[in-house]
Design a protein around this motif. Sequence first.
Motif, PDB file in Angstrom:
ATOM      1  N   ASN A 114       0.788  -1.237   0.000  1.00 35.05           N
ATOM      2  CA  ASN A 114       0.000   0.000   0.000  1.00 35.05           C
ATOM      3  C   ASN A 114       0.815   1.280   0.000  1.00 35.05           C
ATOM      4  O   ASN A 114       0.252   2.367   0.036  1.00 35.05           O
ATOM      5  N   LYS A 115       2.142   1.164  -0.082  1.00 30.48           N
ATOM      6  CA  LYS A 115       2.967   2.351  -0.208  1.00 30.48           C
ATOM      7  C   LYS A 115       3.460   2.477  -1.643  1.00 30.48           C
ATOM      8  O   LYS A 115       3.888   1.499  -2.240  1.00 30.48           O
TER       9      LYS A 115
ATOM     10  N   ARG B 165       7.076   9.483  -0.955  1.00 29.25           N
ATOM     11  CA  ARG B 165       6.246   8.282  -0.808  1.00 29.25           C
ATOM     12  C   ARG B 165       4.825   8.682  -0.440  1.00 29.25           C
ATOM     13  O   ARG B 165       4.609   9.686   0.225  1.00 29.25           O
ATOM     14  N   ARG B 166       3.839   7.882  -0.882  1.00 28.30           N
ATOM     15  CA  ARG B 166       2.456   8.060  -0.451  1.00 28.30           C
ATOM     16  C   ARG B 166       1.946   6.714   0.058  1.00 28.30           C
ATOM     17  O   ARG B 166       2.312   5.671  -0.487  1.00 28.30           O
ATOM     18  N   THR B 167       1.061   6.757   1.064  1.00 21.50           N
ATOM     19  CA  THR B 167       0.500   5.521   1.615  1.00 21.50           C
ATOM     20  C   THR B 167      -1.002   5.489   1.400  1.00 21.50           C
ATOM     21  O   THR B 167      -1.688   6.480   1.671  1.00 21.50           O
ATOM     22  N   TYR B 168      -1.498   4.357   0.934  1.00 22.47           N
ATOM     23  CA  TYR B 168      -2.944   4.171   0.771  1.00 22.47           C
ATOM     24  C   TYR B 168      -3.484   3.655   2.107  1.00 22.47           C
ATOM     25  O   TYR B 168      -3.228   2.523   2.496  1.00 22.47           O
ATOM     26  N   ILE B 169      -4.223   4.523   2.808  1.00 22.53           N
ATOM     27  CA  ILE B 169      -4.718   4.167   4.139  1.00 22.53           C
ATOM     28  C   ILE B 169      -6.218   3.885   4.073  1.00 22.53           C
ATOM     29  O   ILE B 169      -6.981   4.714   3.584  1.00 22.53           O
TER      30      ILE B 169
ATOM     31  N   THR C 134      -5.843  -0.631  -4.273  1.00 18.04           N
ATOM     32  CA  THR C 134      -4.462  -0.190  -4.054  1.00 18.04           C
ATOM     33  C   THR C 134      -3.831   0.250  -5.374  1.00 18.04           C
ATOM     34  O   THR C 134      -3.178   1.291  -5.453  1.00 18.04           O
TER      35      THR C 134
ATOM     36  N   SER D 192      -0.085   3.804  10.299  1.00 19.36           N
ATOM     37  CA  SER D 192      -0.055   2.380   9.910  1.00 19.36           C
ATOM     38  C   SER D 192      -0.608   1.594  11.087  1.00 19.36           C
ATOM     39  O   SER D 192      -0.505   2.029  12.244  1.00 19.36           O
TER      40      SER D 192
ATOM     41  N   ILE E  61      10.133   1.255   6.284  1.00 20.33           N
ATOM     42  CA  ILE E  61       8.868   1.159   5.560  1.00 20.33           C
ATOM     43  C   ILE E  61       9.187   1.175   4.063  1.00 20.33           C
ATOM     44  O   ILE E  61      10.124   1.855   3.638  1.00 20.33           O
TER      45      ILE E  61
ATOM     46  N   ASN F  80       9.879   1.881   0.393  1.00 18.65           N
ATOM     47  CA  ASN F  80      10.170   3.168  -0.219  1.00 18.65           C
ATOM     48  C   ASN F  80      10.887   2.972  -1.545  1.00 18.65           C
ATOM     49  O   ASN F  80      11.406   1.897  -1.821  1.00 18.65           O
TER      50      ASN F  80
END
Lengths: 306, 96
Positions: free
Chosen positions: A12-13, A29-33, A45, A168, A264, A266
Amino acid sequence: MTVVIGFEGSANKIGVGIIRDGEVLSNPRRTYITPPGQGFLPGETAKHHRSVILTVLQEALDEAGLKSADIDCVAYTKGPGMGAPLVTVAVVARTVAQLWGKPLLGVNHCIGHIEMGRLITNAQNPTVLYVIAYSERRYRIFGETIDIAVGNCLDRFARVIKISNDPSPGYNIEQMAKKGTKFIELPYTVKGMDVSFSGILSYIEETLFAMLVEITERAMAHCGSQEVLIVGGVGCNMRLQEMMGVMCKERGARIFATDESFCIDNGAMIAQAGWEMFRSGHVTELLDSWITQRYRTDEVEVTWRD
Amino acid sequence: MATCMSENGSERKLEFFLKVPFPSEREATIALQSLSPDPEPRKGGISKNLDVSGQTLSVRWTADEARILRVSVSSFLDHLSLVMETMDAFGPPVSQ
């Protein structure tokens, strides 16, 4: 001087990083939360990554102060990971590699973690958690989970008890665990060099991490190793680092870990592994650049270490 | 355009054709090479063939079921538009 751009999006990153001879020039970086109680699914995702990847790519170039002509090689995650997000990222990597006339390099995600860990910490020849030791041109898998990964286990636990996924789930478990006072004895499943996490979704960190410390110690004993390097998202966890540290101190060994920018997922870690691979002569032909959901760390011939 | 064909009178396979024009043969080829390496997620019931002729990328699908065909075509169009957006933002291709 060798400059490598790395694309990562297997979970999800989504991250794009640029490395020049061991220096991280940029690593956005972007995270799909997802909302509490929901995990991230491949289709959603992939959609998330697709919507931000070109922006993140431009950010990476801008922050590094570079133009596409300055890049020597385009690295991307070949696997392992979720299919749909992997394809989305690979398609962009292949396209820019061709647009810019640069060679392409498919990187194993776990090797990305290892090479970034080695770069940042300068550990010489560590035993790596997820229990891996380097020997004769392969990262040898000493022990592994026989079912699900520890990060997956923690994420699913968080989902069951509806802990927030922001930033997270693992981070929020750790914060709550800090306030815990009662230890409950739960199934502790170590089988020789391997571990099993699926049986116990109502566990506590202590048990999981103790299992990991045990098998890491066993690997170190087998290899005569005096260094431990923790990589991967769960590596951010201070309690894990603390427990591992206690074991290391007892053995007179050193423990290495990186901060959350690098443990995490990257882009720069893919760029770093790509940098090592590119300099030792690896290139991925476009025909062979297919992504794969399963890709064992020990399948890669590690020609850049002796 | 989807059409039905009978083979030996017993099996019906669905076909779908797509022709996509690009500003140059080079760009059509770049799209082809970005979109062809990954296998279809479903192993059976669908096959996809990509080709470049002049400035046109052509794609031909053969599938057993309409649903599988729809999913594959839809997914391909998503990836195709991503390739095109990437070309817009980071192209044109460098001279070889």
